[in-house]
Each structure stands twice: as structure tokens, then as C-alpha cells.
Design a protein around this motif. Sequence first.
Motif, short mmCIF file in Angstrom:
data_model
loop_
_atom_site.label_atom_id
_atom_site.label_comp_id
_atom_site.label_asym_id
_atom_site.label_seq_id
_atom_site.Cartn_x
_atom_site.Cartn_y
_atom_site.Cartn_z
N PRO A 464 0.83 -1.21 0.00
CA PRO A 464 0.00 0.00 0.00
C PRO A 464 0.87 1.27 0.00
CG PRO A 464 -0.85 -1.58 1.59
CD PRO A 464 0.47 -2.12 1.13
N GLY A 465 0.48 2.23 -0.80
CA GLY A 465 1.16 3.53 -0.82
C GLY A 465 2.24 3.65 -1.86
N ALA A 466 2.62 2.54 -2.51
CA ALA A 466 3.72 2.60 -3.49
C ALA A 466 3.37 3.53 -4.65
CB ALA A 466 4.04 1.20 -4.00
N ILE A 467 2.18 3.37 -5.17
CA ILE A 467 1.76 4.20 -6.31
C ILE A 467 1.69 5.67 -5.89
CG2 ILE A 467 -0.16 4.70 -7.87
CD1 ILE A 467 -0.79 1.71 -7.89
N GLY A 468 1.15 5.93 -4.70
CA GLY A 468 1.03 7.30 -4.22
C GLY A 468 2.38 7.97 -4.05
N ARG A 469 3.36 7.21 -3.53
CA ARG A 469 4.70 7.79 -3.32
C ARG A 469 5.35 8.13 -4.66
NH1 ARG A 469 4.64 4.05 1.06
NH2 ARG A 469 5.52 2.36 -0.22
N VAL A 470 5.15 7.26 -5.65
CA VAL A 470 5.71 7.54 -6.98
C VAL A 470 5.04 8.78 -7.57
CG1 VAL A 470 5.84 6.71 -9.36
CG2 VAL A 470 6.39 5.17 -7.48
N GLY A 471 3.72 8.85 -7.47
CA GLY A 471 2.99 10.00 -8.01
C GLY A 471 3.40 11.30 -7.35
N SER A 472 3.56 11.27 -6.04
CA SER A 472 3.95 12.49 -5.32
C SER A 472 5.35 12.95 -5.71
CB SER A 472 3.89 12.23 -3.81
OG SER A 472 2.57 11.95 -3.40
N LEU A 473 6.26 11.99 -5.86
CA LEU A 473 7.64 12.36 -6.22
C LEU A 473 7.67 12.99 -7.61
CD1 LEU A 473 10.84 10.37 -5.51
CD2 LEU A 473 10.51 11.41 -7.74
N LEU A 474 6.96 12.38 -8.56
CA LEU A 474 6.93 12.93 -9.91
C LEU A 474 6.29 14.31 -9.93
CD1 LEU A 474 6.00 9.75 -12.00
CD2 LEU A 474 8.24 10.85 -11.81
N ALA A 475 5.25 14.50 -9.14
CA ALA A 475 4.61 15.81 -9.05
C ALA A 475 5.59 16.85 -8.52
CB ALA A 475 3.38 15.72 -8.16
N GLY A 476 6.43 16.41 -7.56
CA GLY A 476 7.44 17.32 -7.00
C GLY A 476 8.45 17.76 -8.03
N HIS A 477 8.61 16.96 -9.08
CA HIS A 477 9.52 17.32 -10.17
C HIS A 477 8.77 17.92 -11.35
CE1 HIS A 477 13.44 15.66 -8.85
NE2 HIS A 477 12.69 14.85 -8.12
N ASP A 478 7.51 18.30 -11.10
CA ASP A 478 6.67 18.90 -12.14
C ASP A 478 6.53 17.96 -13.35
OD1 ASP A 478 5.02 20.90 -13.11
OD2 ASP A 478 6.63 21.91 -14.20
N MET A 479 6.40 16.66 -13.04
CA MET A 479 6.30 15.63 -14.06
C MET A 479 4.86 15.12 -14.10
SD MET A 479 8.54 13.93 -16.08
CE MET A 479 10.08 14.03 -15.15
N ASN A 480 4.21 15.32 -15.24
CA ASN A 480 2.82 14.92 -15.38
C ASN A 480 2.72 13.47 -15.85
OD1 ASN A 480 0.01 15.54 -15.28
ND2 ASN A 480 -0.01 15.58 -17.52
N ARG A 510 15.26 10.16 -11.40
CA ARG A 510 15.40 8.71 -11.47
C ARG A 510 16.02 8.17 -10.18
NH1 ARG A 510 18.96 8.43 -15.26
NH2 ARG A 510 17.50 8.64 -16.98
N GLU A 511 17.03 8.85 -9.70
CA GLU A 511 17.69 8.42 -8.47
C GLU A 511 16.73 8.44 -7.28
OE1 GLU A 511 21.06 10.90 -7.96
OE2 GLU A 511 22.06 10.23 -9.81
N GLU A 512 15.91 9.48 -7.21
CA GLU A 512 14.96 9.58 -6.10
C GLU A 512 13.87 8.51 -6.21
OE1 GLU A 512 13.49 13.55 -5.90
OE2 GLU A 512 15.46 14.44 -5.50
N LEU A 513 13.46 8.19 -7.42
CA LEU A 513 12.50 7.11 -7.60
C LEU A 513 13.07 5.79 -7.09
CD1 LEU A 513 11.04 7.83 -11.17
CD2 LEU A 513 9.74 7.78 -9.04
N ALA A 514 14.32 5.53 -7.43
CA ALA A 514 14.96 4.28 -7.01
C ALA A 514 15.11 4.21 -5.49
CB ALA A 514 16.32 4.13 -7.68
N GLY A 515 15.09 5.36 -4.85
CA GLY A 515 15.25 5.39 -3.40
C GLY A 515 13.97 5.21 -2.61
N ILE A 516 12.83 5.15 -3.29
CA ILE A 516 11.55 4.97 -2.59
C ILE A 516 11.47 3.55 -2.01
CG2 ILE A 516 9.05 4.82 -2.95
CD1 ILE A 516 9.25 6.99 -5.01
#
Length: 527
Positions: A464-480, A510-516
Motif C-alpha cells: 500500500p502507498g507505493a503508487i502514491g509515493r511515486v505519483g507524489s515524487l513525480l509531481a514534485g519534479h513537475d512531471m505529469n 530517477r535516483e529519487e524514484l529508485a530510493g523509494i
Amino acid sequence: MKRVLICDPLSEDGIRPLLDAEEIETVVQTSMSHEELLKAVKDVEAIIVRSQTQITEEVMKHAPQLKVIGRAGVGVDNIDVDAATEHGVIVVNAPDGNTISTAEHTMAMLMSLARNIPQAYHQLKQKRWERKKFVGVELKGKTLGIVGFGRIGREVAQRAKGHRMNVIAFDPFLNDEKAEKVGVQNGSLEEVLKAADFLTVHTPLIEKTKHLINKEAIELMKPGARILNCARGGIIEEDALLEAIQSGKIAGAALDVFEEEPATEHPLLDFPEVIATPHLGASTVEAQENVATDVSYDILELLRGGTVKNPVNLPSVSSEMMEKLSPYFRLSEQLGAFLSKVVEGTLERIHVYYSGELLDVDTMPLTRISVKGILKRHIGERVNDVNAFRTASDKGIEINEQKSTSTKGFTNLITVEIETDQEKRSIAGTLLNGLGARIVQLDHYSVDVVPEGHLIVIQHTDQPGAIGRVGSLLAGHDMNIATMQVGRTNLGGDAVMVLTVDREVEGKCREELAGIADIRKVKCLNL
């Protein structure tokens, strides 16, 4: 009588097969203006060029009888290959003819760099006898790092071993077994950079290799190491090399090629630690004769109704077969390209499986295209639909094609599987009526992904929460996020997430995604 037009200066001995052919009229007409070229090609069936003459689509439109274009050399930058394919014109080149000359030039530059020969000669011509100023280093016992271990890289390695150098090589198609057979050490790029006393590059210039030897790479090298480039300008980041020469990090460089040529005003030439030649790697009598001979024989064979050895583009396919195959061309290449960017390790085997509507079709052209899609990541535009199998064979990669009646519920299905020395990965795709190409399976995960654009492939644990964490990180990088697909084996088990985003994913993101938490691997693709 068939007419062959030679537009650039070539060795007369090299074109002897054409000159001696009774049914061929060979016309040598060099240094033509564009207007003269358009007039000269109107009734020719073959054109041969080196690097000077530009063969554009306009030229082809003025040559209605044209069947083949020959490039006496490797690169085909001066030929519009796509236009040639569209006009049904075969393009051939000569990939082997300059191998020895380039390898020998690399060794000449290596020796000159080690012993300061050009600099010492220049001083002597100035009436200066300065022995102490030009103390060099021996090659014996030094380590030569080779980046790119194709034909030329292997020839350089053999010569370096003759000087009793240690050789370590990096190539995406090299593994320990292959390296051991030729007596070199197989290493990662980082290992080669760290070990090298001398570093030489022998790769094609493609997106993946542009500025491969950059500031970060040079920082990994030994203080006092030396760098050579007799391959393609742009593989080495010249500003980074200049900075490293200035700081003393790199003791010297030998360059035969530059990003922009001619390079008579290049700032690197102002440094005594740098020796250079004006792109002479293939400039030998033998190489010029070899490339001309190879192209002449290929053109002669084709005009006599035979097949060519070194085709660059797709040969003709019957209209009936083309009608059946063409809808699958793009899907086949996309599947190969996608899988090549997520798999890890040295390629050993490629399997392509077909089912459904493709059971009764000659699918070999599709397999070629899939293999091209896989190899293109490492080799670039040098690999094409025609030479993909040969290129794979040269790299020791086994190709298998199979057909099956199992469609897994789809009208048609293409499955591509790659085996490396580390893992086995697979991907399956189909053409959905009215919806186009789809990836429907990645390894054993069911997905529904359009194989194009900027993609992120994430292997993770289903928590639980994996998808949300990915979405939040991408949003933080202004990635739609445009689309998201998740496949899993079982609740809480392994899962895969495939996202389509609006722009390319940068390194930090990419590095931050891998760190989730719970994320194991992240691969970013651009199809």
C-alpha cells in the motif's frame, strides 16, 4: 549496357571489377556541382560515393533507373537512406575495409603519445636539441583500456598485447568467456576507466556514446593517464578533456577526430600534451583500395541479379507480403527497443515467438526488425533490418524464431525474449483493432501499454502507498503522468508499474524514484 557513376575519387585498382565488366559502363565524374550531379544521374543504375558527394532524395528523383548506391567506407551520413528505401534503392557500404588501417593508426598515435615523438620532432625542426624535455613512458606493463570491442577494438588489443601491455575492455556485447578467448580482461566502463594508463575509444557515435568520456568519466581515471580517439569526434567531451589537460589530471591526448571538422583552430591544439592528425584513420592506400573493391563487387553482384554482402537498408519485399507484414513493423521494433532498455547483462540469445494471424506468414523480416530494435541501443544506426542478423552473429548472439498456436486470447501476438548472462526478460505485444500497438505482457505481468513516448518501468513490491509515493515524487519534479499500468503476481508479491510521462526523466528524478521504499529497479525509456 548498365551505367555506374563514380562521384568521388576512388582507387583505380579498387574499382577494377567494374572497369573490367563488359556489360558495365563505368563513368568517373568527380567534383560536380549539385546541378551537374542532377544531370549526370539521369540514366545511371548505380552511384558510388565516398564522403564528399551528397546523395539526397532530390538526386534520387532525377535518377529513375537507380538501383543501388555504394558508399566506399562505413558511414552513410551523406546518403539519405530513408529516401533510398522509399524509392526502392539498395544502399551498400564497406564496413571492413578500413579496420586494419584504423587499428594501425591507433597504435601509431599510442606510440607517439607515449614517447612525445611529434613534439620532439617539432623542436628539432626548430633547431632545438632538448632530450630532457621529452622523457616518455614505456608501454610494457601498462594497462590499455579499450571502450568498444568490435573489429577495430580487437585488432588494437592484439597489437597492444604484442607490446606486452595489459588490456581491459568494455563493450555491451562482451562477456568474460569471449574476453578470455582473445586474452583480454572484461570490465565495466567504470572498471576500464579506473584501470587504464592509456584509454582508447572504438565505438560508433550514437546517442548513448555521445560524450561517453565526459568530466565524470575522466574523474574516475588515474592521474597522469592518457586518452586516444581515432573513432568518431564527439565520443570524448572535448571541453572536459581540455579542462583535464589544463589541470594535469590527464597527461596527454592523441586525437584523429573532432566534433567539428576541420578543427584547425581547436583550443586543444594549443597544448603540447596533445597530438593530433586530420582524420587519417582510414587514409592508407590499402584501405582506400579495400573499401572501393568491396563496394564494387557488391554493386557488380547486384546489377548481375545476385545478392549483396553489406546492405545498409531494407531489401525489396513482394507487395503481397508487404501488405501482411507492414502493420507489424513498428510494433516489432518497439518491442525489441523496449526490452533492450530494461534488460541487464551481456546479450546471449534472442527468441521471437509468433502466434495467431502471423502463423502462415514469413515472419523473418519482423524478427530482423525486432533484433534491430534490440541492438540499436548499443550500435546505433549502423544496425538495420538487413544486417541485424549478421551483426548479432558477429557479436556471438544466437537468434531463434518460433511459431505457436497459443494466442493467449489475442488475434495476433508477438513475444520477444532476451537471455543475458544475468537474466531472462520477455515482452509481448499485439495490434488491437482500431487501437493500434499495445504491450500486453512484460515478463509474467499482464499490462496494457502503448509502446511510445517517455516511459518509466518500475519493479517493486506490491505494498500500500507505493503508487502514491511515486505519483507524489513525480509531481514534485513537475512531471505529469499521462498513463499508469500496474501488474502483479499476487497480493503483497512482486509487481511492475509502467508509467507514461510528458517529458524525459532526468537523472536526479530517477535516483529519487529508485530510493523509494519497496522499489527495486527503475528504468526510464524513450521510444
